[in-house]
Design a protein around this motif. Structure first.
Motif, PDB file in Angstrom:
ATOM      1  N   TYR A 206       0.833  -1.206   0.000  1.00 39.00           N
ATOM      2  CA  TYR A 206       0.000   0.000   0.000  1.00 39.00           C
ATOM      3  C   TYR A 206       0.867   1.256   0.000  1.00 39.00           C
ATOM      4  CZ  TYR A 206      -2.962   3.751   1.740  1.00 39.00           C
ATOM      5  OH  TYR A 206      -3.603   4.954   1.899  1.00 39.00           O
ATOM      6  N   LEU A 207       1.872   1.304   0.888  1.00 45.40           N
ATOM      7  CA  LEU A 207       2.711   2.504   0.979  1.00 45.40           C
ATOM      8  C   LEU A 207       3.540   2.700  -0.286  1.00 45.40           C
ATOM      9  CD1 LEU A 207       3.941   2.543   4.683  1.00 45.40           C
ATOM     10  CD2 LEU A 207       2.296   4.061   3.602  1.00 45.40           C
ATOM     11  N   ASP A 208       4.076   1.595  -0.813  1.00 45.69           N
ATOM     12  CA  ASP A 208       4.870   1.714  -2.028  1.00 45.69           C
ATOM     13  C   ASP A 208       4.030   2.250  -3.190  1.00 45.69           C
ATOM     14  OD1 ASP A 208       7.067   0.792  -0.715  1.00 45.69           O
ATOM     15  OD2 ASP A 208       6.950  -1.267  -1.484  1.00 45.69           O
ATOM     16  N   ARG A 209       2.795   1.793  -3.274  1.00 52.23           N
ATOM     17  CA  ARG A 209       1.916   2.254  -4.354  1.00 52.23           C
ATOM     18  C   ARG A 209       1.540   3.723  -4.181  1.00 52.23           C
ATOM     19  NH1 ARG A 209      -1.170  -1.433  -7.361  1.00 52.23           N
ATOM     20  NH2 ARG A 209      -2.053   0.467  -8.282  1.00 52.23           N
ATOM     21  N   SER A 210       1.446   4.191  -2.949  1.00 56.21           N
ATOM     22  CA  SER A 210       1.036   5.575  -2.685  1.00 56.21           C
ATOM     23  C   SER A 210       2.220   6.529  -2.549  1.00 56.21           C
ATOM     24  CB  SER A 210       0.173   5.630  -1.417  1.00 56.21           C
ATOM     25  OG  SER A 210       0.911   5.181  -0.296  1.00 56.21           O
ATOM     26  N   GLY A 211       3.436   6.016  -2.760  1.00 54.87           N
ATOM     27  CA  GLY A 211       4.613   6.881  -2.683  1.00 54.87           C
ATOM     28  C   GLY A 211       5.164   7.055  -1.285  1.00 54.87           C
ATOM     29  N   GLY A 212       4.705   6.248  -0.333  1.00 48.32           N
ATOM     30  CA  GLY A 212       5.206   6.338   1.028  1.00 48.32           C
ATOM     31  C   GLY A 212       6.531   5.610   1.193  1.00 48.32           C
ATOM     32  N   ASP A 213       7.089   5.721   2.378  1.00 43.02           N
ATOM     33  CA  ASP A 213       8.384   5.111   2.676  1.00 43.02           C
ATOM     34  C   ASP A 213       8.198   4.068   3.771  1.00 43.02           C
ATOM     35  OD1 ASP A 213      11.016   4.460   3.072  1.00 43.02           O
ATOM     36  OD2 ASP A 213      11.577   6.369   3.988  1.00 43.02           O
ATOM     37  N   TYR A 214       7.888   2.847   3.371  1.00 42.67           N
ATOM     38  CA  TYR A 214       7.659   1.791   4.359  1.00 42.67           C
ATOM     39  C   TYR A 214       8.904   1.536   5.203  1.00 42.67           C
ATOM     40  CZ  TYR A 214       6.626  -2.740   6.396  1.00 42.67           C
ATOM     41  OH  TYR A 214       6.437  -3.772   7.289  1.00 42.67           O
ATOM     42  N   ALA A 215      10.063   1.657   4.621  1.00 40.95           N
ATOM     43  CA  ALA A 215      11.300   1.375   5.345  1.00 40.95           C
ATOM     44  C   ALA A 215      11.443   2.286   6.563  1.00 40.95           C
ATOM     45  CB  ALA A 215      12.500   1.530   4.425  1.00 40.95           C
ATOM     46  N   SER A 216      10.980   3.531   6.467  1.00 40.70           N
ATOM     47  CA  SER A 216      11.084   4.447   7.611  1.00 40.70           C
ATOM     48  C   SER A 216      10.210   3.982   8.771  1.00 40.70           C
ATOM     49  CB  SER A 216      10.704   5.865   7.194  1.00 40.70           C
ATOM     50  OG  SER A 216       9.328   5.953   6.856  1.00 40.70           O
ATOM     51  N   TYR A 217       9.065   3.366   8.460  1.00 41.51           N
ATOM     52  CA  TYR A 217       8.202   2.805   9.498  1.00 41.51           C
ATOM     53  C   TYR A 217       8.926   1.672  10.220  1.00 41.51           C
ATOM     54  CZ  TYR A 217       3.977   5.283   7.937  1.00 41.51           C
ATOM     55  OH  TYR A 217       3.031   6.243   7.638  1.00 41.51           O
ATOM     56  N   GLU A 218       9.580   0.822   9.456  1.00 42.94           N
ATOM     57  CA  GLU A 218      10.299  -0.295  10.075  1.00 42.94           C
ATOM     58  C   GLU A 218      11.480   0.187  10.901  1.00 42.94           C
ATOM     59  OE1 GLU A 218      11.235  -3.320   7.122  1.00 42.94           O
ATOM     60  OE2 GLU A 218       9.519  -4.471   7.903  1.00 42.94           O
ATOM     61  N   ARG A 219      12.191   1.185  10.405  1.00 47.43           N
ATOM     62  CA  ARG A 219      13.333   1.716  11.161  1.00 47.43           C
ATOM     63  C   ARG A 219      12.870   2.279  12.506  1.00 47.43           C
ATOM     64  NH1 ARG A 219      15.062   3.647   6.044  1.00 47.43           N
ATOM     65  NH2 ARG A 219      14.154   5.696   6.482  1.00 47.43           N
ATOM     66  N   ALA A 220      11.809   3.077  12.478  1.00 49.86           N
ATOM     67  CA  ALA A 220      11.303   3.668  13.718  1.00 49.86           C
ATOM     68  C   ALA A 220      10.801   2.590  14.670  1.00 49.86           C
ATOM     69  CB  ALA A 220      10.187   4.663  13.407  1.00 49.86           C
ATOM     70  N   HIS A 221      10.129   1.583  14.141  1.00 52.29           N
ATOM     71  CA  HIS A 221       9.610   0.478  14.951  1.00 52.29           C
ATOM     72  C   HIS A 221      10.757  -0.284  15.623  1.00 52.29           C
ATOM     73  CE1 HIS A 221       6.784  -2.807  15.938  1.00 52.29           C
ATOM     74  NE2 HIS A 221       7.780  -3.625  15.621  1.00 52.29           N
ATOM     75  N   ASP A 222      11.768  -0.620  14.845  1.00 54.94           N
ATOM     76  CA  ASP A 222      12.894  -1.380  15.397  1.00 54.94           C
ATOM     77  C   ASP A 222      13.661  -0.566  16.440  1.00 54.94           C
ATOM     78  OD1 ASP A 222      12.169  -3.430  13.721  1.00 54.94           O
ATOM     79  OD2 ASP A 222      13.714  -3.001  12.212  1.00 54.94           O
ATOM     80  N   GLN A 223      13.827   0.737  16.184  1.00 51.02           N
ATOM     81  CA  GLN A 223      14.534   1.585  17.148  1.00 51.02           C
ATOM     82  C   GLN A 223      13.749   1.682  18.451  1.00 51.02           C
ATOM     83  OE1 GLN A 223      17.536   2.971  17.288  1.00 51.02           O
ATOM     84  NE2 GLN A 223      17.000   3.730  19.323  1.00 51.02           N
ATOM     85  N   PHE A 224      12.429   1.815  18.356  1.00 49.80           N
ATOM     86  CA  PHE A 224      11.623   1.886  19.577  1.00 49.80           C
ATOM     87  C   PHE A 224      11.795   0.620  20.407  1.00 49.80           C
ATOM     88  CE2 PHE A 224       7.860   0.898  22.033  1.00 49.80           C
ATOM     89  CZ  PHE A 224       7.669   2.070  22.749  1.00 49.80           C
ATOM     90  N   TYR A 225      11.734  -0.534  19.776  1.00 49.82           N
ATOM     91  CA  TYR A 225      11.826  -1.777  20.544  1.00 49.82           C
ATOM     92  C   TYR A 225      13.237  -2.037  21.072  1.00 49.82           C
ATOM     93  CZ  TYR A 225       7.039  -3.204  20.226  1.00 49.82           C
ATOM     94  OH  TYR A 225       5.673  -3.261  20.415  1.00 49.82           O
ATOM     95  N   ARG A 226      14.248  -1.531  20.391  1.00 53.30           N
ATOM     96  CA  ARG A 226      15.587  -1.596  20.981  1.00 53.30           C
ATOM     97  C   ARG A 226      15.644  -0.765  22.261  1.00 53.30           C
ATOM     98  NH1 ARG A 226      17.353  -1.622  15.491  1.00 53.30           N
ATOM     99  NH2 ARG A 226      17.493   0.656  15.449  1.00 53.30           N
ATOM    100  N   SER A 227      15.052   0.408  22.215  1.00 54.01           N
ATOM    101  CA  SER A 227      15.022   1.270  23.404  1.00 54.01           C
ATOM    102  C   SER A 227      14.205   0.644  24.521  1.00 54.01           C
ATOM    103  CB  SER A 227      14.453   2.642  23.041  1.00 54.01           C
ATOM    104  OG  SER A 227      15.284   3.320  22.140  1.00 54.01           O
ATOM    105  N   LEU A 228      13.042   0.064  24.171  1.00 53.41           N
ATOM    106  CA  LEU A 228      12.194  -0.561  25.180  1.00 53.41           C
ATOM    107  C   LEU A 228      12.918  -1.727  25.851  1.00 53.41           C
ATOM    108  CD1 LEU A 228       9.476  -0.814  26.612  1.00 53.41           C
ATOM    109  CD2 LEU A 228       8.673  -2.217  24.691  1.00 53.41           C
ATOM    110  N   GLN A 229      13.580  -2.555  25.081  1.00 54.48           N
ATOM    111  CA  GLN A 229      14.306  -3.684  25.670  1.00 54.48           C
ATOM    112  C   GLN A 229      15.441  -3.195  26.556  1.00 54.48           C
ATOM    113  OE1 GLN A 229      13.250  -6.811  25.597  1.00 54.48           O
ATOM    114  NE2 GLN A 229      11.530  -6.007  24.394  1.00 54.48           N
ATOM    115  N   LYS A 230      16.097  -2.129  26.147  1.00 53.62           N
ATOM    116  CA  LYS A 230      17.182  -1.564  26.952  1.00 53.62           C
ATOM    117  C   LYS A 230      16.677  -1.091  28.312  1.00 53.62           C
ATOM    118  CE  LYS A 230      21.117   0.607  27.953  1.00 53.62           C
ATOM    119  NZ  LYS A 230      22.336  -0.136  28.363  1.00 53.62           N
ATOM    120  N   ILE A 231      15.579  -0.346  28.351  1.00 53.15           N
ATOM    121  CA  ILE A 231      15.117   0.172  29.637  1.00 53.15           C
ATOM    122  C   ILE A 231      14.522  -0.945  30.502  1.00 53.15           C
ATOM    123  CG2 ILE A 231      14.723   2.434  28.608  1.00 53.15           C
ATOM    124  CD1 ILE A 231      11.748   2.004  28.956  1.00 53.15           C
ATOM    125  N   LYS A 232      13.954  -1.963  29.878  1.00 50.50           N
ATOM    126  CA  LYS A 232      13.462  -3.101  30.673  1.00 50.50           C
ATOM    127  C   LYS A 232      14.625  -3.822  31.350  1.00 50.50           C
ATOM    128  CE  LYS A 232      10.304  -5.720  28.635  1.00 50.50           C
ATOM    129  NZ  LYS A 232       9.588  -6.432  27.539  1.00 50.50           N
TER     130      LYS A 232
END
Length: 307
Positions: A31-57
């Protein structure tokens, strides 16, 4: 204060919110690729958040027991005085959390320093352990933040950390009577923003940037600065957006500073779709239809952000 547990407040990542609309990652990517969005940026932000969450846990398990609370449950969770609040997310999550915790200290943690401004997030996952230990050992300092209160004539009450919006849903004009500093007038506008000191660099700042741009377009050369409000100041600022001058509506009370015991009083003249919400969250809202009156002023509560 003796703390017995830590509450980690978090929100969905943009990718998790996206996947509520699509059953799988490949379909979301398509969907994002067809609409000109950047799906990779969503994955980068998601992965960074969970790295931070695991670190603080990992860090917090050496301090106190902890519980993770999702943003959607904030208005239903009853916070205990013995709970230390850690917010992991964007600045807006700190603002939304502060309204529900009755002045308990907040530690704001920025999970992604490259992407988030972090004005209300002075900590990182790497510094969190040290900050929590300072709080537990009563060696921490705090930034007090004045909040605003909206109280309706039927007893409903809403707090704002950054700002209130009073107006109409959608793009229709809002109609109301405004009373302030002993004066009153009927107004028609695209709504009113009431800002605390903490919110003065947010939505309210965009109002002044618009005014600055229009001033320049018309050849104005006056050097002016938006009024500065300290976070702990007992002052609020209100601005009427796009006030309309007509036979039935005025513009003479289009801005002001609310101090001490002063109140900005508004009486709705909107049969339907009138609304008041705080901090940009339309879930934190009160209906504001014809006959409703609201008084807006300083709240007795303050938020306390750990430095």
């Amino acid at each position: 204060m003796a703390f017995e547990r830590i509450i980690i407040v978090r929100d969905k990542t943009p990718l998790e919110a996206l996947l509520e609309r699509f059953p799988s990652r490949p379909q979301a990517r398509f969907y994002l690729d067809r609409s000109g969005g950047d799906y990779a940026s969503y994955e980068r932000a998601h992965d960074q958040f969970y790295r931070s969450l695991q670190k603080i846990k990992r860090e917090l398990r050496y301090c106190l027991p902890f519980k993770i609370l999702e943003r959607k449950y904030l208005d239903r969770y009853i916070f205990a005085k013995e709970e230390l609040i850690v917010v992991l997310g964007r600045d807006g999550l700190v603002a939304n959390t502060a309204k529900y915790i009755n002045g308990q200290p907040i530690i704001g943690v920025n999970p992604d320093q490259k992407a988030n401004d972090g004005i209300l997030l002075p900590d990182t996952p790497q510094s969190l352990y040290s900050t929590v230990k300072r709080v537990l050992n009563a060696k921490a300092s705090f930034s007090p933040i004045q909040m605003a209160e909206a109280r309706l004539n039927d007893g409903q009450r809403l707090l704002a950390f950054n700002d209130f919006f009073i107006g109409r849903e959608g793009h229709n004009s809002a109609h109301y009577k405004l009373r302030f500093d002993g004066k009153e007038e009927n107004q028609s506008s695209s709504g009113i923003i009431v800002s605390t000191g903490a919110g003065a660099t947010g939505w309210m700042s965009s109002v002044f940037e618009m005014a600055r741009s229009v001033n320049g377009l018309l050849g104005g050369n006056v050097k002016w600065q938006a009024p500065k409000l300290d976070w702990d100041a007992s002052r609020l600022m209100y601005v009427v957006r796009e006030p309309f001058l007509s036979k039935h509506s005025g513009v003479s009370l289009s801005s002001g500073i609310i101090e001490g015991q002063q109140k900005l009083v508004l009486e709705s003249q909107m049969p339907h779709n009138g609304v008041i919400f705080s901090d940009g969250m339309q879930q934190d809202r009160i209906s504001f239809h014809s006959g409703a009156k609201v008084s807006i002023g300083l709240a007795r509560e303050k938020a306390y952000l750990v430095k």
